[in-house]
Write an enzyme that holds these catalytic residues in place. Sequence first.
Site, PDB file in Angstrom:
ATOM      1  N   GLN A  60      32.104 -52.319 147.570  1.00  0.00           N
ATOM      2  CA  GLN A  60      33.115 -53.224 148.092  1.00  0.00           C
ATOM      3  C   GLN A  60      34.187 -52.454 148.864  1.00  0.00           C
ATOM      4  OE1 GLN A  60      32.811 -55.386 143.821  1.00  0.00           O
ATOM      5  NE2 GLN A  60      34.493 -56.137 145.044  1.00  0.00           N
ATOM      6  N   ARG A  70      36.109 -60.253 138.588  1.00  0.00           N
ATOM      7  CA  ARG A  70      36.930 -61.261 139.273  1.00  0.00           C
ATOM      8  C   ARG A  70      38.275 -61.494 138.579  1.00  0.00           C
ATOM      9  NH1 ARG A  70      33.531 -66.280 141.922  1.00  0.00           N
ATOM     10  NH2 ARG A  70      35.052 -66.741 143.554  1.00  0.00           N
ATOM     11  N   CYS A  71      38.974 -60.401 138.236  1.00  0.00           N
ATOM     12  CA  CYS A  71      40.131 -60.542 137.356  1.00  0.00           C
ATOM     13  C   CYS A  71      41.466 -60.213 137.985  1.00  0.00           C
ATOM     14  CB  CYS A  71      39.956 -59.667 136.128  1.00  0.00           C
ATOM     15  SG  CYS A  71      40.033 -57.920 136.545  1.00  0.00           S
TER      16      CYS A  71
END
Lengths: 788, 153, 165
Positions: free
Chosen positions: A218, A371-372
């Site tokens: 990413q 996804r935090c």
Amino acid sequence: MATDLHAFGKSVKRREDPRFIRGKGTYIDDIKLPGMIYMDIVRSPYAHAKILKIDASKALALPGVLAVITGKDLDAYKLAWMPTLMSDTQMVLPIDRVVYQSQEVAAVIATERYIAADAVALVEVEYEPLPPVVDPYKALEPDAPLVRPDHADKKTNHIWHWESGDKARTDQLFNEAEVVVKEHMYLPRIHVSSIETCGCVASFDKVNGKLTVWMTTQAPHAIRTVFSLVTAASAVGQIPEHKIRIISPDIGGGFGGKVPVYPGYVIATAASVLTGLPVKWIEDRSENLQADSFARDYHMDVELAGKRDGTITAMRVKTLADHGSADAAANPSKFPAGLFNVCTGSYQIQAAHIEVDGVYTNKPPGGVAYRCSFRVTEAVHAIERIVDRMAQELKMDPAELRLKNFIPPDKFPYKSATGWEYDSGNYPAALKLAMEKIGYADLRKEQAEKRARGELMGIGISTFTEIVGAGPSHTFDILGIKMFDSAEIRVHPTGSAIVRIGVQTQGQGHETTFAQIVAEELGLPVDNITVEHGDTDTAPYGLGTYASRSTPTAGAATAMAARKIREKAKLIAAHLLEASPDDIEWVDYKFQVKGAPGRSKTMADVAFAAYTNHPQGMEAGLEAVDYYDPPNLTFPFGAYICVVDIDRGTGAVKIRRFVAVDDCGNIINPMIVDGQIHGGLTMGMAPALLEGIFYDENGNIQQGTFMDYLLPTSMETPAWETDKTCTPSPHHPLGAKGVGESATVGAPPAIANAVVDALSHLGVTHLDIPITPWKVYEILQAHGLTEV
Amino acid sequence: MHFTGQETINVPMQAVWDFFMDPHRVAECAPGFQSMEVLAPDHFKPKVGVGIGAIKATFTLDVMLENLRAPDHAEVKGHGVAAGSAVDFNGRMDLTSESEHVTRMDWVADVNVSGGIASVGGRLLESTARKLTAKFFANMRENLQKHSSPAKE
Amino acid sequence: MTQHVQVTLNGKPFQADVEDRLLLVHFIREVANLTGTHIGCDTTSCGACTVLVNGVPAKSCTLLAAQVDGAEIQTVEGLEQDGKLHPIQEGFYEEHGLQCGFCTPGMMLVGKALLEQNPNPTEAEVRHAISGNLCRCTGYVNIVKAIQYAGKKMSAPAPEPVEVK
């Protein structure tokens, strides 16, 4: 014609889709290079053990096996250890001891995939098992075995202590409080499990000395810099950055799990450098679940202080953070607990004191890969659960308690008790919209009627404030690299453009949304704009996509670069219109002479002129770069309401309805935003009801495959209902805030609160997630409420 | 995992002791037994195939007998590996003569399983272990009946 | 041990000599070089590898190539015919039924097979049909809409192709 050019805010169909719907995406395992060889990994069955001997002879005797690499081999090149993103160290391959189950122990390189797998089974490793450290509280006891004896200066498993807030003032408010509630909350370890696992193809060209690595990453630029620095510290000899090219091709989901540097990437790269052949490594799902970066594993003691009238005054949280065997969480460097201290949430809380202690255990490293938003899921769970607990204690409606304590809309920018400056927000509007949409008052009536009949129904609210867009350079860096982001735009003579950005999509639709930004800013058709990213040879330096930062940072950079182009374009337009630049205005996607709308030039006209008829003394061309240093983070928020019905025969929790009202400021593409929210809600429901990773006393993972680690399917997932309010960010050039993780942050406490609400009349005050049917069934059994 | 058990076997104690001191006879009774290397009277390396749930593994075990006190006390310690899995165990057996032809065996075993077998087969581990143990003792009884002088029913 | 495997792959004959243990998914991806079929797990749980074997959805990671000798196999690459997208592909495009795209080929093939049996499925029927296919990105809402869109398209008298740029 002008309406064709209005791109911002439209649900433009995605430019990515044509290749994906034809099965023509290029994911890592799709990449085939001439001469490519395969790598597979031998992994430890033990969570903690000495390695006595590695016998690779049988593996090497298998035709097609080219090499078996061990820690001792890498150590000869000083590559057996690597730095983590939090400046800890992690083994690439162990020399003499393993510290988590499924740790990489040796790597096999073979001509074919199946041969590599066969060879892995033939490598014989002799271990001497050591007592594993599995419980983080036991890890801190004086006689606990040390997970990291390599940290010679440390005699404990304690990694760091971090504090935030005002302890004295918080203690004072707690002492004065009329009511105090406290709960111990455990958020278990979970695993992001993108449908595509992690992998890479590393290809070192011995002739020109260039290393190219296609990687599920990413953040390709950060990887490039880290790789260069790692080779510099090794005995391989530094590969300078201009000789390293990291390419993120199509990525099948990231969610934070594809940020860390996994040992597999490093070993495959080393193997390629040494052989000069392309080396492919792709994980199995079991390897992915058992060894890759996790998220959560926070043991939190949460307290809230307030008055009998419902005014919340102070908050206290003490957290034990189980980090596994290395601190490899991908947090900004000054934040070992991420942005956890945003846990005062959407409320006016006078003072707070937060303490977090990180501890080593014999489990895989990680911490923020699901996804935090850098531990904001943990923070929001803490505050939203404890606020409901307070409502229960005061016998007050949880919506009413929230409305009473919200930061009022006119108090923004608002400085929280832990020092965050929230840019904008309107919490009452969002909650009221959610309540209206779900029919809150009627639901409470229904609940009362059902309760009298012994039926179990619950309503749970979560009003969360997110914190994204890391971040301003005065506070944020990863391994020292500041967290700006970038965009480079070049307009071609015939009126189309290419934009290259420093962030990296893994499904978020950047090829579409960033084209929309440029289209809107430059008055060019969306279809005329190409978006590129992910190739470090061509994309400007960026810190990548995670923690919902792309729109806040690179989106801003794109707008700013486009505006720089527009500034130059104005001068060219003035030249074409034979007017003074001061008399030119940008209206309706055209450069117009003030007061003479008939005299105008489009951006396409200007683009052509930039190459064929530019003013003398001005450089030709029409392009710009912007590296955007955000002045602040952005604060999306939302109000979620969940209705559950509990099956008294099985304990199963069924989500009857879930209304999500999100506010992410100005929206680039509503269709894409809704998609992000649907997916985020599903990844919020997952830890609430289904997912959790637990280890037995020997350090064996109990959820090592999808047979036991249960991702939500279409059957468990409800038909999410979404709506929006819009409170733009005052400091973002587009007024946008980012939204990718909001739903995963906000949903779990809404669901947990709903189940607790359904059982609160039985005296239940808290339930740890995942709330499995068995957990609920045991409670029903204890109260004689089970039904056959 | 911690197991304990008590078996009543209708043969004299010496017959039971002799059985346990013969690795070949013991191995024959072990479910999944494939082959064995005997390194010493008290040290052997059997290969055993085990299936738990969806996973099948062939374990190469390294077993040692210890603290032998004929004819009534023996201890065993061992460890084994399969691809991706490992097992460590120790056990203890005490024999008591209930009568001339009836022996009581009290046994204790601690077994720790690591790796794929434990992760994937986790939920089935204990029940499978109990099943295998029961099968072993059933096989043992049959073997003893064949080898010993016939006992009164 | 090798097997000679002969199939009809996306309407065309394809054959190869392969190891007897070669999985169908690797046969498709590596021998036939069609990489649209993906691998997402190792326990037959995720459905990313779904193809149609004689019109029926099958998880190609749990079949050996040798087992489908003589069968008709359709992969995602076989959906588009003569440059025209299949309605299921249009549906996913129109309804934003994909984000990262990794589960999409499997989802579309299951959707197609469902619609061939049941051209007008309810939401519950669609959810049941795709319950063997995991998606991490979309939360399934738009996948259901995509399949229902395709159903309507397939039942319509003379479907107009949608321009997908």
